[in-house]
Design a protein around this motif. Structure first.
Motif, short mmCIF file in Angstrom:
data_model
loop_
_atom_site.label_atom_id
_atom_site.label_comp_id
_atom_site.label_asym_id
_atom_site.label_seq_id
_atom_site.Cartn_x
_atom_site.Cartn_y
_atom_site.Cartn_z
N SER A 46 -10.39 7.41 -1.25
CA SER A 46 -9.31 7.48 -2.24
C SER A 46 -9.87 7.43 -3.67
O SER A 46 -10.68 6.55 -3.99
N ASP A 49 -9.34 4.01 -5.39
CA ASP A 49 -10.07 2.84 -4.91
C ASP A 49 -10.97 2.37 -6.06
O ASP A 49 -11.81 3.13 -6.55
N GLU A 175 -13.72 -6.87 -6.64
CA GLU A 175 -12.98 -5.65 -6.29
C GLU A 175 -13.54 -4.41 -6.95
O GLU A 175 -13.25 -3.29 -6.53
N THR A 238 -6.58 -3.62 -10.14
CA THR A 238 -7.74 -3.57 -9.25
C THR A 238 -7.43 -4.01 -7.82
O THR A 238 -8.25 -3.80 -6.93
N PHE A 240 -6.42 -3.63 -4.34
CA PHE A 240 -6.37 -2.40 -3.54
C PHE A 240 -6.33 -2.79 -2.07
O PHE A 240 -7.27 -3.36 -1.54
N ASP A 242 -5.42 -0.60 0.52
CA ASP A 242 -5.35 0.58 1.38
C ASP A 242 -6.74 1.19 1.57
O ASP A 242 -6.90 2.40 1.54
N ARG A 243 -7.77 0.33 1.76
CA ARG A 243 -9.13 0.85 1.89
C ARG A 243 -9.39 1.27 3.33
O ARG A 243 -9.64 0.45 4.20
N GLU A 254 -0.03 6.01 -2.70
CA GLU A 254 -0.78 5.01 -3.48
C GLU A 254 -1.44 5.67 -4.67
O GLU A 254 -1.44 5.12 -5.78
N ARG A 258 -0.55 4.94 -8.81
CA ARG A 258 -1.57 4.40 -9.71
C ARG A 258 -1.95 5.36 -10.82
O ARG A 258 -2.51 4.94 -11.82
#
Length: 520
Positions: A46, A49, A175, A238, A240, A242-243, A254, A258
C-alpha cells in the motif's frame, strides 16, 4: 548466496536469511522502494503504509513529533531562570519555587496513561493537534495569572495536554521506521526529550531578565501554537491497521481516505470498542517484565541525577557559587546541550551499526553450521536462532554509565572548590561529560526495551515515561537537603554510587534478557 545492497554503503543481511519470507516476484518492488530486503517489519504494498513513505516525509514528521515531545520537559523548565522573580512577585521562597517544576513533572507523568488508549481509537494526528493547541492555551493563561495558586493550576493543565508526544511519540517512530534504523531514529526522539529541560532555561534566561517571568510563558504558548500548525500542515496519520503481506491486495478505500484533502480536517475513528479501566493501566504490567523494568529504572535514575538535578539546581548552586544573573544562569545550559548532542551522535548510529554488525556475524556463523551439518539427503537443516538480538544494544550502556559518573563527579568537585563570586567553566565541562554519558544510556535503554516487545511499543513507551516522570518528581524534595547537608562533593558521590548500581541493572539484562523474554 546473494546479497542486496544497503543504504550508506553498509553491508546487507543475506537474502536467504530474511526474517519474513517474500515471494521472488515481490523482490524487485520492495528493493526499488527501500534499497534492501532484510526489513523488519515487512511493509505492505500500500502506498499509504507509513513504512513506504519517502524518507524526507518520515524525517519531517520525526522532527515534529520529537520537538513536540521536548515541549513537556521544556515547558516545565522554561521558568527556572524566573525562580528569583517568583520570590519577589508571588511571595514564595526559593526552596518552594522549584515545586512549580516538580508538580508539572508529576501530572505530566500520570496523564500519560490516558493518551495512548485515545490515540488507538481516533489516531495519532488528532491527539497531537489537541495536545499542541490546548497546551498553548494554558501556557498563555499562566502568563496572565497573579497568584502562585493560579499559576500552578494553569501549569498542571498545560503539562497534562503537552504529554501525548511523550506517551505515543515512540509508537509514531516505530510506525515509520524499520529495525535497522530504529536506534538512530528512536535516539533522535529521546534526544529531544533529554534536551527539552536544557533548552527551556537557555532560551528564557535573558528574556526573563529583561522582560519578566511572564515573557517565558508567552514564548511557550507561541512555540506550542507553532507545533499545532506544523502537525496540521505536515503531520499525516501514522496509525496503520491494514498491513497485508507483500503481494496481497491492499485496501483501496484506505488509500482514498488517507490521500483525499479532506483527511486534513476530518476525524476518522479507527476503533469503536468501549473503554475499559484495565486499558488505562495496561502499561503498568511492564513492571513484571525485567527487560523493560530494569533498563527503565537504570535510565530514570541516571536521568534524574544528571539532567534533572543539574537543570533544577543550577539557579541555586551556580547562583550561590558565582552570583549569576538569570541570563547568565541560562547560558550554563549550553554545556548540557553540547554534551547531549555529542552523545547522540555516538548513541544512535553507533548502536545501529553495532547490532547490524552482530547480525551479519550471526548470519555468517549460521551459514557455516548449516553447510557443515547437512542431513542424509544433502538438504540444509533449518536454523531457528533469530538474527536480531535486542541485547546487542546494551553493549554501549556500561561506557555510558561510567562517563556519566565521571562527569557528575567533576561537576560536584569543581562547584565545591570554586571561588565565591568568580565564575569558571570547569563545572560546565563536568555537566557536558555527564550528559554525554546520559545520552548513550537513554538511547540504548529505551530502544532496547521497545525492541524487546515491539507489539506493545505504546505500553512500553508509556511505562518508561511514567517511571522517569515519577522518579524525577520525587527527587527535588530530597536533592536540596542532600546538597545542603552533605556538600557538593559528598552528595555528588552518593548519587554517583546509585548510578553505578543502575549500571548493573543493564548488565543483568545483557545476561538473562533472552531468558526473561521467553517467560512472557
Amino acid at each position: 548466496m546473494s546479497f542486496e545492497e544497503k543504504p550508506l554503503g553498509e553491508k546487507a543481511i543475506p537474502r536467504d536469511d530474511l526474517v519474513s519470507e517474500v515471494d521472488e516476484t515481490q523482490y524487485a518492488e520492495i528493493l526499488r522502494r527501500h534499497g534492501r530486503l532484510d526489513l523488519v517489519p515487512m511493509p505492505s504494498d500500500s502506498p499509504v503504509d507509513p513504512l513506504n513513505w519517502p524518507s524526507w516525509k518520515k524525517n519531517i514528521l520525526l522532527f515534529i513529533v520529537s520537538f513536540h515531545a521536548a515541549q513537556g520537559p521544556l515547558g516545565a523548565a522554561i521558568i527556572i531562570p524566573a525562580f528569583q522573580e517568583f520570590v519577589e512577585d508571588l511571595g514564595v521562597t526559593l526552596v518552594e519555587a522549584p515545586y512549580s517544576v516538580s508538580i508539572e513533572i508529576l501530572f505530566m507523568g500520570v496523564s500519560l496513561l490516558a493518551w495512548a488508549p485515545l490515540s488507538e481509537r481516533i489516531g495519532r494526528r488528532p491527539v497531537y493537534l489537541i495536545s499542541a493547541l490546548l497546551s498553548a492555551v494554558f501556557a498563555l493563561g499562566g502568563a496572565y495569572t497573579n497568584s502562585w495558586g493560579a499559576l500552578i493550576t494553569t501549569r498542571i493543565f498545560q503539562s497534562i495536554f503537552i504529554a501525548p508526544a511523550l506517551s505515543i511519540g515512540a509508537s509514531t517512530v516505530d510506525e515509520l521506521f524499520f529495525s535497522y534504523q530504529r536506534g538512530q531514529k528512536m535516539g533522535i526522539w529521546v534526544l529531544f526529550v533529554t534536551i527539552g529541560p536544557i533548552i527551556g532555561p537557555l532560551i528564557s534566561g535573558y528574556l526573563v531578565q529583561n522582560k519578566g517571568w511572564r515573557s517565558a510563558l508567552f514564548l511557550l504558548a507561541a512555540i506550542h501554537l507553532g507545533i499545532f500548525f506544523a502537525h496540521f500542515i505536515l503531520g499525516p496519520e501514522t496509525l496503520f491497521l491494514d498491513r497485508t503481506a507483500p503481494g496481497q491486495p491492499y485496501n483501496q478505500d484506505e488509500v482514498a481516505k488517507r490521500t483525499d484533502w479532506r483527511s486534513f480536517y476530518t476525524l476518522r475513528v479507527f476503533s469503536t470498542r468501549k473503554y475499559q479501566t484495565s486499558e488505562f493501566f495496561r502499561p503498568v504490567i511492564m513492571i513484571t517484565r525485567p527487560v523493560v523494568l530494569l533498563p527503565t529504572l537504570a535510565y530514570s535514575i541516571t536521568y534524574t541525577y544528571t539532567n534533572v538535578l543539574m537543570t533544577i539546581f543550577v539557579p541555586q548552586l551556580f547562583g550561590a557559587a558565582f552570583g549569576l544573573t538569570p541570563g547568565q544562569i541560562g547560558l550554563q545550559f549550553i554545556a548540557l546541550l553540547i554534551g547531549s548532542l555529542l552523545g547522540e551522535l555516538v548513541a544512535g548510529r553507533g548502536s545501529d551499526a553495532f547490532v547490524n554488525w552482530r547480525a551479519r556475524r550471526r548470519v555468517a556463523a549460521r551459514d557455516q553450521v548449516s553447510e557443515a551439518d547437512t542431513n542424509i539427503e544433502g538438504q540444509k537443516e533449518s536454523v531457528v536462532e533469530p538474527v536480531w538480538h535486542p541485547e546487542d544494544r546494551l553493549m554501549l550502556a556500561p561506557p555510558g554509565f561510567i562517563i556519566a559518573i565521571v562527569g557528575f563527579m567533576i561537576w560536584g568537585v569543581q562547584l565545591q572548590d570554586s571561588t565565591g563570586g568568580k565564575w569558571n567553566v570547569t563545572p560546565d565541562v563536568g555537566s557536558a561529560i555527564a550528559l554525554f554519558g546520559l545520552q548513550l544510556i537513554t538511547t540504548v535503554c529505551v530502544t532496547y526495551s521497545i525492541e524487546s516487545y515491539r507489539s506493545e511499543t505504546s505500553d512500553v513507551s508509556v511505562f518508561i515515561s511514567l517511571v522517569r516522570q515519577l522518579y524525577a518528581f520525587v527527587a527535588p524534595f530530597y536533592l536540596s537537603i542532600a546538597y545542603t547537608n552533605l556538600g557538593d562533593i559528598r552528595a555528588s558521590g552518593l548519587f554517583s554510587g546509585i548510578i553505578g548500581l543502575a549500571m548493573f541493572m543493564t548488565l543483568a539484562c545483557s545476561i538473562w534478557g533472552p531468558y526473561w523474554r521467553s517467560l512472557s
